[in-house]
Motif scaffolding. Structure first.
Motif, PDB file in Angstrom:
ATOM      1  N   ALA A  68      69.969  11.455 106.324  1.00  0.00           N
ATOM      2  CA  ALA A  68      69.947  10.166 106.848  1.00  0.00           C
ATOM      3  C   ALA A  68      70.576  10.375 108.536  1.00  0.00           C
ATOM      4  CB  ALA A  68      71.166   9.569 105.870  1.00  0.00           C
ATOM      5  N   ILE A  69      71.481  11.171 108.519  1.00  0.00           N
ATOM      6  CA  ILE A  69      71.840  11.492 110.022  1.00  0.00           C
ATOM      7  C   ILE A  69      70.939  11.660 110.841  1.00  0.00           C
ATOM      8  CG2 ILE A  69      73.523  12.588 111.446  1.00  0.00           C
ATOM      9  CD1 ILE A  69      75.417  12.701 109.186  1.00  0.00           C
ATOM     10  N   VAL A  70      69.975  12.889 110.410  1.00  0.00           N
ATOM     11  CA  VAL A  70      68.829  13.372 111.211  1.00  0.00           C
ATOM     12  C   VAL A  70      67.558  12.423 111.323  1.00  0.00           C
ATOM     13  CG1 VAL A  70      66.894  15.027 111.247  1.00  0.00           C
ATOM     14  CG2 VAL A  70      69.231  15.752 110.736  1.00  0.00           C
ATOM     15  N   THR A  97      80.059  11.083 117.649  1.00  0.00           N
ATOM     16  CA  THR A  97      81.007  12.094 116.876  1.00  0.00           C
ATOM     17  C   THR A  97      80.434  12.384 115.606  1.00  0.00           C
ATOM     18  OG1 THR A  97      82.590  10.961 118.410  1.00  0.00           O
ATOM     19  CG2 THR A  97      83.366  12.599 116.414  1.00  0.00           C
ATOM     20  N   ILE A  98      80.552  13.701 115.590  1.00  0.00           N
ATOM     21  CA  ILE A  98      80.020  14.419 114.134  1.00  0.00           C
ATOM     22  C   ILE A  98      81.191  15.156 113.602  1.00  0.00           C
ATOM     23  CG2 ILE A  98      77.803  14.374 114.981  1.00  0.00           C
ATOM     24  CD1 ILE A  98      77.880  17.626 114.857  1.00  0.00           C
ATOM     25  N   ILE A 124      80.947  17.157 104.576  1.00  0.00           N
ATOM     26  CA  ILE A 124      80.597  17.068 106.102  1.00  0.00           C
ATOM     27  C   ILE A 124      79.112  17.350 106.191  1.00  0.00           C
ATOM     28  CG2 ILE A 124      83.049  17.692 107.094  1.00  0.00           C
ATOM     29  CD1 ILE A 124      80.127  20.326 107.302  1.00  0.00           C
ATOM     30  N   PRO A 125      78.374  16.870 107.028  1.00  0.00           N
ATOM     31  CA  PRO A 125      78.791  16.279 108.328  1.00  0.00           C
ATOM     32  C   PRO A 125      78.835  14.553 108.073  1.00  0.00           C
ATOM     33  CG  PRO A 125      76.455  16.637 108.517  1.00  0.00           C
ATOM     34  CD  PRO A 125      76.819  17.147 107.353  1.00  0.00           C
ATOM     35  N   THR A 126      79.501  14.029 108.888  1.00  0.00           N
ATOM     36  CA  THR A 126      79.371  12.379 109.238  1.00  0.00           C
ATOM     37  C   THR A 126      79.005  12.244 110.818  1.00  0.00           C
ATOM     38  OG1 THR A 126      81.832  12.295 109.724  1.00  0.00           O
ATOM     39  CG2 THR A 126      81.135  12.005 107.530  1.00  0.00           C
ATOM     40  N   TYR A 127      78.463  11.032 110.981  1.00  0.00           N
ATOM     41  CA  TYR A 127      78.197  10.670 112.233  1.00  0.00           C
ATOM     42  C   TYR A 127      78.751   9.293 112.309  1.00  0.00           C
ATOM     43  CZ  TYR A 127      74.713   9.234 115.785  1.00  0.00           C
ATOM     44  OH  TYR A 127      73.797   8.850 116.834  1.00  0.00           O
ATOM     45  N   ALA A 183      78.953   4.279 110.870  1.00  0.00           N
ATOM     46  CA  ALA A 183      79.037   5.511 110.326  1.00  0.00           C
ATOM     47  C   ALA A 183      78.105   5.999 109.225  1.00  0.00           C
ATOM     48  CB  ALA A 183      80.507   5.463 109.554  1.00  0.00           C
ATOM     49  N   VAL A 184      77.305   6.935 109.466  1.00  0.00           N
ATOM     50  CA  VAL A 184      76.450   7.546 108.535  1.00  0.00           C
ATOM     51  C   VAL A 184      77.001   8.986 107.928  1.00  0.00           C
ATOM     52  CG1 VAL A 184      73.965   8.029 108.461  1.00  0.00           C
ATOM     53  CG2 VAL A 184      74.691   6.423 110.126  1.00  0.00           C
TER      54      VAL A 184
END
Length: 214
Positions: free
Chosen positions: A74-76, A4-5, A59-62, A68-69
Motif C-alpha cells: 500500500a505504501i509503495v 516519515t517512515i 514496520i514499515p509505516t508511512y 498514515a499508511v
C-alpha cells in the motif's frame, strides 16, 4: 511535506536489505522524494503509539501530514501514485504494472516466506525435513512460471515499474537458498534491480542503521 517512515532499530537481517522498509526506501529513492526515518524497537512496535499507525505492530509505516499508511504494498502504491516514475502513464500499462505489484506480494512471496518459516520456526519439528522439499517445490513452480513469462526481457512489462520493484524485493529473499540461481534469467533480473542507483541508496541507508559502528 517530507514523509516519515518507520524502520527496525536493529533489523533481524542485520542490514541485508530484506526488511520491508528497504522496499519503501527504494520507492522513495526512485521518485526522488526525500524522507525521514523513525527507528523503533521491537518493544516499541507493540506500544499504543505505534499500534495506532500499524494495528499489527509491524514496520514499515508511512506518515505524511495527517495521512498514515501501513503495509508495504500500500505504501509503495501510494508513492507510485503520488510521484512520477514508478507507474506508466498509459492506462493499460499502468494496470499491468499494478497487477505485477499484487502478483509479487500475493502469489510469489507467500511460498518464499513459507521457506523461512520452515527453516527458522519449524526446523526442529520431527516432520521438518520431510516438509522442506515440498515447500521448495512450490517455490520452483512459481519461479518456473515467472521465468517463462519474463523470458529474456529486462523487466516484466516494458520499462521498470513498481511491479518490478516489489518482485525483485521478493526474489531477493531466495538468494541464500540457492534456488534463485536455478533460473538464470531471474537471477539476472534481480541483479539488474540491485544495480539501480535508487536501490543502492536504499540498501546503503538500511545497512548504515545496522552497522556496528552506529
Amino acid at each position: 511535506m517530507t514523509p516519515t517512515i518507520t524502520a527496525f532499530e536493529r533489523s533481524p537481517d542485520g542490514g541485508k536489505g530484506l526488511a520491508r522498509d528497504t522496499r519503501v526506501r527504494w520507492a522513495l529513492e526512485e521518485v526522488g522524494q526525500p524522507y525521514e526515518v523513525r527507528l523503533v524497537s521491537f518493544a516499541a512496535m507493540k506500544e499504543p503509539a505505534h499500534l495506532a499507525l500499524h494495528p499489527f505492530g509491524q514496520i514499515p509505516t508511512y506518515e505524511e501530514g495527517d495521512l498514515a499508511v501501513f503495509e508495504t504494498g500500500a505504501i509503495v502504491f501510494h508513492i507510485a501514485e503520488k510521484h512520477v516514475g514508478l507507474l506508466p502513464e498509459d492506462a493499460h500499462a499502468r494496470a499491468r504494472a499494478i497487477t505485477w505489484m499484487f502478483a509479487a506480494l500475493n502469489t510469489v512471496e507467500p511460498p518464499i516466506l513459507d521457506l523461512s518459516t520452515a527453516k527458522m520456526v519449524e526446523g526442529d519439528k520431527p516432520w521438518a525435513q520431510e516438509r522442506l522439499p515440498l515447500v521448495k517445490d512450490r517455490i520452483r513452480v512459481r519461479l518456473g512460471q515467472l521465468s517463462a513469462r519474463l523470458d529474456d526481457a529486462d523487466w516484466l512489462d516494458g520499462a521498470f515499474s513498481a511491479g518490478d520493484l516489489l518482485m525483485v524485493s521478493v526474489l531477493l529473499r531466495l538468494r541464500m537458498s540457492g534456488i534463485l540461481d536455478e533460473y538464470p534469467n531471474l537471477a539476472a533480473y534481480v541483479a539488474r534491480g540491485e544495480a539501480r542507483p535508487a536501490y543502492q541508496r536504499a540498501f546503503a541507508a538500511q545497512l548504515a542503521i545496522n552497522s556496528p559502528a552506529t
